[in-house]
Design an enzyme around this catalytic site. Structure first.
Site, PDB file in Angstrom:
ATOM      1  N   ILE A 174       0.807  -1.231   0.000  1.00 57.22           N
ATOM      2  CA  ILE A 174       0.000   0.000   0.000  1.00 57.22           C
ATOM      3  C   ILE A 174       0.834   1.272   0.000  1.00 57.22           C
ATOM      4  O   ILE A 174       0.320   2.348  -0.224  1.00 57.22           O
ATOM      5  CB  ILE A 174      -1.024   0.059   1.166  1.00 57.22           C
ATOM      6  CG1 ILE A 174      -0.379  -0.284   2.506  1.00 57.22           C
ATOM      7  CG2 ILE A 174      -2.215  -0.818   0.883  1.00 57.22           C
ATOM      8  CD1 ILE A 174      -1.358  -0.221   3.675  1.00 57.22           C
ATOM      9  N   ASP A 288       7.996  13.662  13.288  1.00 59.74           N
ATOM     10  CA  ASP A 288       7.935  13.495  11.833  1.00 59.74           C
ATOM     11  C   ASP A 288       6.498  13.695  11.340  1.00 59.74           C
ATOM     12  O   ASP A 288       6.000  12.924  10.534  1.00 59.74           O
ATOM     13  CB  ASP A 288       8.474  12.099  11.469  1.00 59.74           C
ATOM     14  CG  ASP A 288       8.830  11.989   9.990  1.00 59.74           C
ATOM     15  OD1 ASP A 288       8.983  13.049   9.324  1.00 59.74           O
ATOM     16  OD2 ASP A 288       8.930  10.859   9.486  1.00 59.74           O
TER      17      ASP A 288
HETATM   18  N1  LIG Z   1      -1.743   2.278   8.759  1.00 59.97           N
HETATM   19  C1  LIG Z   1      -1.802   2.618   7.468  1.00 59.97           C
HETATM   20  N2  LIG Z   1      -2.985   2.559   6.793  1.00 59.97           N
HETATM   21  C2  LIG Z   1      -3.034   2.930   5.498  1.00 59.97           C
HETATM   22  N3  LIG Z   1      -1.984   3.364   4.762  1.00 59.97           N
HETATM   23  C3  LIG Z   1      -0.790   3.447   5.372  1.00 59.97           C
HETATM   24  C4  LIG Z   1      -0.626   3.074   6.760  1.00 59.97           C
HETATM   25  N4  LIG Z   1       0.667   3.285   7.101  1.00 59.97           N
HETATM   26  C5  LIG Z   1       1.277   3.756   5.994  1.00 59.97           C
HETATM   27  N5  LIG Z   1       0.412   3.852   4.948  1.00 59.97           N
HETATM   28  C6  LIG Z   1       0.731   4.329   3.589  1.00 59.97           C
HETATM   29  O1  LIG Z   1       2.047   3.884   3.261  1.00 59.97           O
HETATM   30  C7  LIG Z   1       2.868   5.002   2.890  1.00 59.97           C
HETATM   31  C8  LIG Z   1       4.305   4.727   3.298  1.00 59.97           C
HETATM   32  O2  LIG Z   1       4.388   4.790   4.690  1.00 59.97           O
HETATM   33  P1  LIG Z   1       5.780   4.929   5.444  1.00 59.97           P
HETATM   34  O3  LIG Z   1       5.452   5.232   6.869  1.00 59.97           O
HETATM   35  O4  LIG Z   1       6.597   3.741   5.140  1.00 59.97           O
HETATM   36  O5  LIG Z   1       6.497   6.163   4.764  1.00 59.97           O
HETATM   37  P2  LIG Z   1       6.176   7.718   4.819  1.00 59.97           P
HETATM   38  O6  LIG Z   1       5.424   8.028   6.084  1.00 59.97           O
HETATM   39  O7  LIG Z   1       5.499   8.105   3.537  1.00 59.97           O
HETATM   40  O8  LIG Z   1       7.607   8.383   4.849  1.00 59.97           O
HETATM   41  P3  LIG Z   1       8.826   8.067   5.855  1.00 59.97           P
HETATM   42  O9  LIG Z   1       9.623   7.030   5.223  1.00 59.97           O
HETATM   43  O10 LIG Z   1       9.544   9.363   5.998  1.00 59.97           O
HETATM   44  O11 LIG Z   1       8.198   7.600   7.158  1.00 59.97           O
HETATM   45  C9  LIG Z   1       2.245   6.205   3.612  1.00 59.97           C
HETATM   46  O12 LIG Z   1       2.560   7.408   2.946  1.00 59.97           O
HETATM   47  C10 LIG Z   1       0.760   5.853   3.550  1.00 59.97           C
HETATM   48  O13 LIG Z   1       0.218   6.309   2.309  1.00 59.97           O
END
Ligand SMILES: Nc1ncnc2c1ncn2[C@@H]1O[C@H](COP(=O)(O)OP(=O)(O)OP(=O)(O)O)[C@@H](O)[C@H]1O
Ligand SMILES: [Mg+2]
Length: 433
Positions: A174, A288
């Site tokens: 996702i 963050d």
């Molecule tokens: N619990 C969740 N439910 C739905 N979508 C999610 C969830 N957690 C993350 N995502 C999706 O996955 C993407 C990637 O998340 P991730 O936390 O890995 O990276 P990020 O927050 O975009 O950046 P960073 O690497 O700086 O944390 C998010 O931008 C979001 O769109």
């Protein structure tokens, strides 16, 4: 015991050898940044009576034992071993000269472990980190799904691994961020859909770092609030970490079509601030906050904003993993970071979250981050030297009272005037027509 383990951590020390603070040592063991110059907000303040030192002279980007120095367009330059540099990595014994001040660099690092093998494919990889670490090679990190499935199979066969990763069926990817990949997974015994995040560390991870990471993440288990994504499970196997949490079907707000109507944007911000006020009361700062970490849950007609990744920034830092899995110690979120957070590597007070929440609201209202980041300019330098663009320059039809609150919340020098989530929440609610 704890002290011995702390002493084993990699460190970078800068010893001031000339100028006005001879014999002063600055020791860094955690990733982050530190500003060097004459200004009072510099972590390494030098040359207060030396006109050849600029107020914001250069920036150290630290991820011990790695350290880089970046000149910030100073008038008289930053010299490393006698050579003028814009940006370069530093090594043990290097000398940085800034005006009359000389800074000698000393680096300590745990002994390298020679060759170790990839936890997933078994191929040999040069050792990094401490002797008993485990690692996943670069090729396998590019195919995280295969690594994950393999790990989950091993866990369910009882071969290895944490109970936490037991009983998940991975459905689809996702999202991806700087630190890992997020999958939609079904938790088989409860039938619940969960977001299953996999972080594959580039560096070898020893048991001390692994446990430090998991302990910090477990601290967020106690957070229970309608505007905070609920944590479910965490675990690690070698250099792979898993985090499972509530799945938010509306995705993250960076995926919305912006600008949003002001009422809708402010409603999201009020939810974010409620979640922050609660977490700050529990003593936890996020560090963050950005549109990618603001998720939407519930049916389309009644979406609820929820904060994701609470505790993650600190967990990475405590485990000494930040720079290995993120792009630089600041990660990719500089556009939503306030000046105090960028210049001081230990600054983690609630107001940095409040500023980032205001910056995220600014983005929802305009489609831009508060500062202008022109191509080919150093984003860190932009944060240090530029202020936020007044929001009505970008969204002229925005109600004046709301614009005034957002502009005030985005002041970050010399300090952030709206320091608590409750204060910004009140000001925003009052500003709505
Ligand atoms: N619990 C969740 N439910 C739905 N979508 C999610 C969830 N957690 C993350 N995502 C999706 O996955 C993407 C990637 O998340 P991730 O936390 O890995 O990276 P990020 O927050 O975009 O950046 P960073 O690497 O700086 O944390 C998010 O931008 C979001 O769109
Ligand atoms: Mg995230």
């Amino acid at each position: 015991m704890a002290d011995i383990q702390t002493d084993m951590r990699a460190s970078v020390t800068l010893s001031v050898r000339a100028g006005d603070r001879t014999r002063h040592d600055y020791r860094f063991t955690e990733p982050g940044t530190c500003l060097v110059g004459r200004a009072p907000d510099c972590g390494v303040r030098i040359g207060t009576d030396d006109s050849r030192v600029s107020r914001l002279h250069c920036l150290l980007d630290l991820d011990p034992p790695e350290v880089r120095v970046r000149d910030l367009g100073s008038r008289n330059g930053t010299y490393v071993n006698g050579v003028k540099v814009d940006e370069c990595s530093l090594a043990h014994g290097d000398e940085i000269r800034i005006g009359r001040t000389m800074l000698r660099v000393s680096v300590t690092a745990p002994a390298p472990s020679g060759l170790t093998s990839c936890r997933h494919c078994g191929l040999a990889v040069p050792g990094t980190g401490s002797g008993n670490g485990e690692t996943i090679c670069g090729a396998c990190r590019r195919t995280p799904r295969a690594v994950l499935i393999d790990l989950l199979n091993r866990v369910s066969n009882g071969d290895a691994g944490p109970k936490a990763a037991h009983g998940y069926q991975v459905l689809r990817e996702i999202g991806r961020g700087g630190q890992g990949v997020v999958y939609l997974a079904r938790h088989e015994s409860s039938g619940e859909l969960r977001a299953f995040k996999v972080l594959l560390s580039e560096a070898a991870v020893d048991p001390y770092a692994r446990n430090g990471f998991l302990r910090e993440i477990e601290n967020t288990r106690a957070l229970r609030h309608p505007n905070i994504v609920e944590f479910r499970d965490s675990g690690a196997l070698g250099a792979a970490f898993f985090l499972a949490c509530e799945f938010c079907e509306g995705g993250s707000v960076d995926q919305l079509t912006v600008p949003l109507p002001p009422e809708r944007a402010v409603k999201i911000a009020l939810g974010v601030l409620d979640g922050l006020a609660y977490a700050h009361d529990q003593g936890l700062v996020h560090r963050d906050i950005k549109p990618q970490n603001i998720l939407l849950s519930g049916p389309v007609s009644a979406r609820v904003p929820k904060l994701a990744d609470f505790g993650l920034a600190k967990a990475f830092e405590n485990a000494g993993l930040s720079g290995h899995t993120r792009t630089g110690s600041l990660g990719g979120s500089v556009a939503f970071m306030s000046r105090p957070q960028v210049i001081d590597y230990k600054f983690a007070k609630p107001e940095v979250d409040v500023w980032s929440a205001a910056a995220s609201l600014y983005w929802l209202l305009t489609g831009s981050a508060p500062r202008r980041f022109p191509a080919r300019t150093d984003p860190v330098m932009v944060v240090l030297s530029e202020t936020a663009v007044p929001i009505r320059e970008r969204a002229p039809s925005l109600p004046r009272r709301l614009a005034a609150v957002v502009d005030e919340a985005l002041v970050d020098s010399p300090r952030i005037p709206i320091g608590t989530a409750a204060e910004l929440r009140r000001a925003l609610s009052d500003a709505l027509p």
